[in-house]
Design a protein around this motif. Structure first.
Motif, PDB file in Angstrom:
ATOM      1  N   SER A   1     -12.645 -55.894  45.431  1.00 43.91           N
ATOM      2  CA  SER A   1     -12.979 -56.580  46.682  1.00 43.91           C
ATOM      3  C   SER A   1     -14.486 -56.786  46.787  1.00 43.91           C
ATOM      4  CB  SER A   1     -12.515 -55.770  47.894  1.00 43.91           C
ATOM      5  OG  SER A   1     -11.135 -55.727  47.953  1.00 43.91           O
ATOM      6  N   PHE A   2     -15.235 -55.725  46.497  1.00 42.83           N
ATOM      7  CA  PHE A   2     -16.694 -55.847  46.584  1.00 42.83           C
ATOM      8  C   PHE A   2     -17.187 -56.907  45.600  1.00 42.83           C
ATOM      9  CE2 PHE A   2     -21.030 -54.881  45.450  1.00 42.83           C
ATOM     10  CZ  PHE A   2     -21.618 -54.752  46.690  1.00 42.83           C
ATOM     11  N   GLN A   3     -16.652 -56.850  44.379  1.00 39.98           N
ATOM     12  CA  GLN A   3     -17.064 -57.815  43.349  1.00 39.98           C
ATOM     13  C   GLN A   3     -16.753 -59.246  43.799  1.00 39.98           C
ATOM     14  OE1 GLN A   3     -18.623 -57.076  40.531  1.00 39.98           O
ATOM     15  NE2 GLN A   3     -18.710 -59.223  39.926  1.00 39.98           N
TER      16      GLN A   3
ATOM     17  N   SER B   1     -27.206 -52.195  45.998  1.00 40.28           N
ATOM     18  CA  SER B   1     -27.262 -52.060  47.455  1.00 40.28           C
ATOM     19  C   SER B   1     -26.533 -50.784  47.873  1.00 40.28           C
ATOM     20  CB  SER B   1     -26.642 -53.279  48.125  1.00 40.28           C
ATOM     21  OG  SER B   1     -25.262 -53.284  47.935  1.00 40.28           O
ATOM     22  N   GLY B   2     -26.895 -50.272  49.034  1.00 40.23           N
ATOM     23  CA  GLY B   2     -26.372 -48.972  49.470  1.00 40.23           C
ATOM     24  C   GLY B   2     -24.859 -48.938  49.561  1.00 40.23           C
ATOM     25  N   PHE B   3     -24.279 -49.996  50.155  1.00 38.08           N
ATOM     26  CA  PHE B   3     -22.833 -50.013  50.355  1.00 38.08           C
ATOM     27  C   PHE B   3     -22.111 -50.048  49.009  1.00 38.08           C
ATOM     28  CE2 PHE B   3     -18.844 -52.199  51.345  1.00 38.08           C
ATOM     29  CZ  PHE B   3     -18.351 -51.305  52.265  1.00 38.08           C
ATOM     30  N   ALA B   4     -22.650 -50.838  48.094  1.00 40.09           N
ATOM     31  CA  ALA B   4     -22.034 -50.929  46.765  1.00 40.09           C
ATOM     32  C   ALA B   4     -22.096 -49.583  46.073  1.00 40.09           C
ATOM     33  CB  ALA B   4     -22.760 -51.981  45.939  1.00 40.09           C
ATOM     34  N   SER B   5     -23.217 -48.892  46.263  1.00 38.00           N
ATOM     35  CA  SER B   5     -23.356 -47.571  45.642  1.00 38.00           C
ATOM     36  C   SER B   5     -22.296 -46.616  46.165  1.00 38.00           C
ATOM     37  CB  SER B   5     -24.744 -46.999  45.918  1.00 38.00           C
ATOM     38  OG  SER B   5     -25.713 -47.892  45.474  1.00 38.00           O
TER      39      SER B   5
ATOM     40  N   GLY C   1     -27.911 -53.941  56.694  1.00 38.09           N
ATOM     41  CA  GLY C   1     -28.975 -53.618  55.737  1.00 38.09           C
ATOM     42  C   GLY C   1     -28.460 -52.871  54.525  1.00 38.09           C
ATOM     43  N   SER C   2     -27.299 -52.211  54.689  1.00 34.25           N
ATOM     44  CA  SER C   2     -26.753 -51.454  53.567  1.00 34.25           C
ATOM     45  C   SER C   2     -26.002 -52.337  52.577  1.00 34.25           C
ATOM     46  CB  SER C   2     -25.815 -50.351  54.074  1.00 34.25           C
ATOM     47  OG  SER C   2     -24.727 -50.942  54.751  1.00 34.25           O
ATOM     48  N   PHE C   3     -25.707 -53.582  52.975  1.00 35.60           N
ATOM     49  CA  PHE C   3     -24.966 -54.480  52.073  1.00 35.60           C
ATOM     50  C   PHE C   3     -25.912 -55.249  51.167  1.00 35.60           C
ATOM     51  CE2 PHE C   3     -21.697 -57.331  50.683  1.00 35.60           C
ATOM     52  CZ  PHE C   3     -20.517 -56.654  50.938  1.00 35.60           C
ATOM     53  N   TRP C   4     -27.153 -55.401  51.637  1.00 33.79           N
ATOM     54  CA  TRP C   4     -28.130 -56.207  50.903  1.00 33.79           C
ATOM     55  C   TRP C   4     -29.001 -55.298  50.042  1.00 33.79           C
ATOM     56  CZ3 TRP C   4     -25.683 -58.564  54.645  1.00 33.79           C
ATOM     57  CH2 TRP C   4     -25.708 -59.941  54.751  1.00 33.79           C
TER      58      TRP C   4
END
Lengths: 397, 119
Positions: free
Chosen positions: A42-44, A258-262, B103-106
């Protein structure tokens, strides 16, 4: 050959029966596995869809944007710089622009106010094609605005054509709605309020000899970087942004760093680590006994390994297909509902995201490689360790 | 108690026959492939529909000098990541940490140092 195929089909039958015998365990493993793949895929897909949209749409962005910097922040740029730029050979035209954010205290929404002489822009005379209704203000027409579809909805204007904004000195300034952008362009224009340069100057109370930034268009696109360097040298204290830089920004911005991806990646890795640890720490006594019986019955170590290979391959392949399919449905039909709270944040203006992922074979292969292959390795290796033990000792244990 | 006596016209069906597991797997994979094929067709149709809007989008971008996608409107560095100030710790005031969800998505945009007076 036929015998070989029939033998493998029989082994596969046995492996499937074996999987079904422990169906609750295997189905739960497959569901968790599919969820992990769903998250990653989904993220990809979201990021690839956004990157593709940016790459397609922003190819017509200004060749060069010049901003003035002060104390590490952008500030208004003097119009006098416009005259200096005219001295650089290769610049076709320079269009001053005023833009900024207007906070609507009633809706708690942020709008982007953009003021410029649209008729000086490259496709300024075709801008009416971008509207769902109305028209763009003509030269010397003041007090008219064109609204983004989401702004029109947020202001709840209905059929009313007049709206007012507070200036910094708390005076009200009224505008008439001249047009509304097409809903199909929400990804570009959802929060836009476009108006005349002078109207924008009054809303933000910007002095008459200043603007927010300058859009520079060059004659030969090959020379964008060269002219950018010349501008930077000519105007110290400015930030010069070129179109290739803007496109590059959008290629990199939605990345695994990015933080969310991490968080997604780390949770997936943690899930795999736990799964691999459980598998690698040894087989259950029941599974050991099964392997021992098979060996006593005359099965070879290779046959046992083939069974384990098929078992893990079937579980991981089904989880992979299921995870990727659900990820596509989640992104395309549900507009990535799970990611929207993070992607949109506390925004009041919610553009309609028409996400069509740019699915590449390489991306699927990447997800396959770091999800399916580790699982298969984690399953086959303990089976091999058990299969090489003498059958009688395995039975005894 | 009556006993069952088959006549010459009685058809005996053997219900002990079980389906081979491999066939069930093939059936399942076939179903998933059919679903994915439908999604592939939908993907192409939706792509063609978006391509139809592409020309209008280019006119909007060129005519208004747009530089960014309108995805998140909560912070200037997520609304206009390519032309706003790069994200740095405490960018708004001393002690102000980055707190916007988007900000956490970018990925933080790297400082735009390509064309400045220093280089």
């Amino acid at each position: 050959m036929r015998q070989f195929i029939e033998k493998n089909f029989n082994i596969l039958d046995y492996a499937l029966t074996s999987l079904w015998r422990r169906k609750f365990k295997n189905i739960s493993v497959m569901v968790v596995f599919a969820l992990v793949i769903f998250l990653l895929a989904s993220f990809q897909m979201v990021t690839s869809a956004l990157t593709k949209t940016a790459a397609n749409s922003l190819t017509q962005a200004p060749d060069i944007t010049v901003q003035k910097m002060s104390a590490g922040r952008q500030e208004a740029i003097p119009l006098a710089y416009l005259e200096k730029l005219k001295g650089i050979f290769g610049i076709r035209t320079v269009v001053p622009r005023i833009w900024g954010y207007y906070f609507d205290e009633k809706n708690l929404a942020n709008y982007t106010v953009l003021g410029l002489e649209t008729w000086e822009m490259p496709t300024g005379n075709e801008l009416n094609l971008t509207l769902a209704e109305g028209r763009f203000p003509q030269k010397n027409e003041t007090g008219l605005v064109v609204l983004g579809h989401a702004v029109h909805q947020a202001l709840d204007l209905g059929d009313r054509k007049v709206l007012s904004f507070f200036r910094p000195d708390l005076e009200l300034q009224s505008f008439k709605v001249a047009g509304i952008f097409s809903q199909n362009l929400e990804i570009l224009t959802a929060d836009l309020i476009v108006m005349n340069l002078e109207d924008a100057r009054q809303i933000f109370t910007i002095p008459g000899d200043h603007v927010t930034d300058l859009c520079v268009y060059v004659g030969n696109p090959v020379e964008i970087n060269t002219i950018g360097k010349k501008i930077a040298a000519l105007l110290p204290g400015t930030r010069v942004l070129t179109r290739p830089q803007i496109l590059k920004t959008y290629q990199m911005i939605f990345s695994w760093r990015s933080g969310f991806a991490s968080v997604c990646l780390l949770s997936a890795l943690a899930a795999f680590a736990i799964l691999a640890w459980g598998k690698a720490s040894g087989l259950a006594p029941e599974e050991r006994r099964e392997i021992a019986i098979l060996k006593i019955l005359g099965w070879e170590t290779a046959d046992v390994l083939v069974i384990r290979f098929w078992e893990s391959f079937v579980v991981s392949l089904l989880a992979f297909i299921l995870g990727c399919t659900l990820a596509y449905i989640h992104v395309v039909f549900f507009e990535a509902t799970l990611f929207s709270p993070v992607l949109l944040g506390w925004s009041i203006i919610h553009p309609k995201l028409q996400l069509i992922p740019d699915i590449k074979f390489a991306d699927l292969l990447l997800i396959f490689c770091y999800s399916v292959l580790p699982y298969m390795a984690a399953t086959v290796i303990p089976a091999w360790r058990c299969a090489i033990v003498r059958a009688d000792s395995a039975m005894h244990n | 108690m009556t006993t069952f006596k088959p006549t010459p016209f009685t058809i005996i069906i053997d219900i002990s026959y079980t389906v081979r597991p491999l066939y069930i797997l093939i059936l399942l994979l076939g179903f998933l492939t059919a679903v994915d094929t439908l999604l592939f067709v939908q993907h192409n149709l939706a792509g063609n529909r978006l391509d139809g809007h592409q020309k209008i989008a280019e006119i909007a971008v060129a005519g208004l000098g747009l530089t960014d996608l309108c995805i998140s409107t909560e912070a200037r560095y997520t609304r206009h990541p390519s032309i706003s100030d790069p994200v740095v710790p405490f960018m708004d005031h001393l002690g102000a940490i980055e707190h916007f969800p988007s900000g956490s998505f970018w990925v933080p945009v790297t400082p735009k140092t390509l064309f400045t007076q220093n280089n």
